[in-house]
Design a protein around this motif. Sequence first.
Motif, PDB file in Angstrom:
ATOM      1  N   ILE A   1       0.824  -1.210   0.000  1.00 20.94           N
ATOM      2  CA  ILE A   1       0.000   0.000   0.000  1.00 20.94           C
ATOM      3  C   ILE A   1       0.859   1.260   0.000  1.00 20.94           C
ATOM      4  O   ILE A   1       1.864   1.341   0.705  1.00 20.94           O
TER       5      ILE A   1
ATOM      6  N   LEU B   1      -0.240   4.849   1.075  1.00 17.09           N
ATOM      7  CA  LEU B   1      -1.317   5.592   1.731  1.00 17.09           C
ATOM      8  C   LEU B   1      -0.829   7.006   1.986  1.00 17.09           C
ATOM      9  O   LEU B   1       0.263   7.197   2.545  1.00 17.09           O
TER      10      LEU B   1
ATOM     11  N   LYS C   1      -5.153   6.145  -1.594  1.00 16.98           N
ATOM     12  CA  LYS C   1      -4.226   5.011  -1.514  1.00 16.98           C
ATOM     13  C   LYS C   1      -4.101   4.340  -2.864  1.00 16.98           C
ATOM     14  O   LYS C   1      -4.981   4.425  -3.713  1.00 16.98           O
TER      15      LYS C   1
ATOM     16  N   SER D   1      -9.581   7.099   0.526  1.00 21.26           N
ATOM     17  CA  SER D   1      -9.572   6.310   1.750  1.00 21.26           C
ATOM     18  C   SER D   1      -9.717   7.227   2.952  1.00 21.26           C
ATOM     19  O   SER D   1      -9.718   8.455   2.826  1.00 21.26           O
TER      20      SER D   1
ATOM     21  N   GLY E   1      -6.706   3.782   5.908  1.00 18.97           N
ATOM     22  CA  GLY E   1      -6.510   3.072   4.656  1.00 18.97           C
ATOM     23  C   GLY E   1      -7.730   2.323   4.175  1.00 18.97           C
ATOM     24  O   GLY E   1      -7.652   1.568   3.199  1.00 18.97           O
TER      25      GLY E   1
END
Length: 172
Positions: free
Chosen positions: A60, A62, A76, A95, A99
Amino acid sequence: MTMKSEFQKDQTELVIERTFDVPRELLYAAWTSREKLEKWWGPKGYDLHVTQFDLRSDGIFLYKQQSPEGMEMWGKFEFKEIDAPRKLMYISSFSNSAGETVRAPFSSSWPLEIQNTLMFVEQDRTTKLIMRGTPLNATAEEYQTFEAAKEQIEEGFNGTLDQLESYLDDIL
């Protein structure tokens, strides 16, 4: 620098192409480094703060974007395919700070997820970036919203890619 955009209704896909006067490895690194992304990603004038960056399949990216007026927006990327330095595929979404995928703050019918594929194509001493984006698992209304926003999406990416180009010029 050259720019080309097209919208293909049959695939509901936005394609943006831009050529940068840098080696492919440098352009790819600008997309795959937390420190580099913080220098150029997002709307012009916004501050970007990365809270998570894990460049691997299902990893990820983020981040929080903050406008000059103080408005915050979280986003994200979930990385799906990484083929350095040729290809990067990820799913982007809005998001919350944890997340979790949420609706876009500007539209209740914006697709929850957009699949993005970036191709980095070497051409002599330049690199052509080919960006493809299409809604993922979207409703008919979400596809229509995406299609209707084509010009706005293109404008936004043009501004972001301008910032990328300036960043690359500054480090060369």
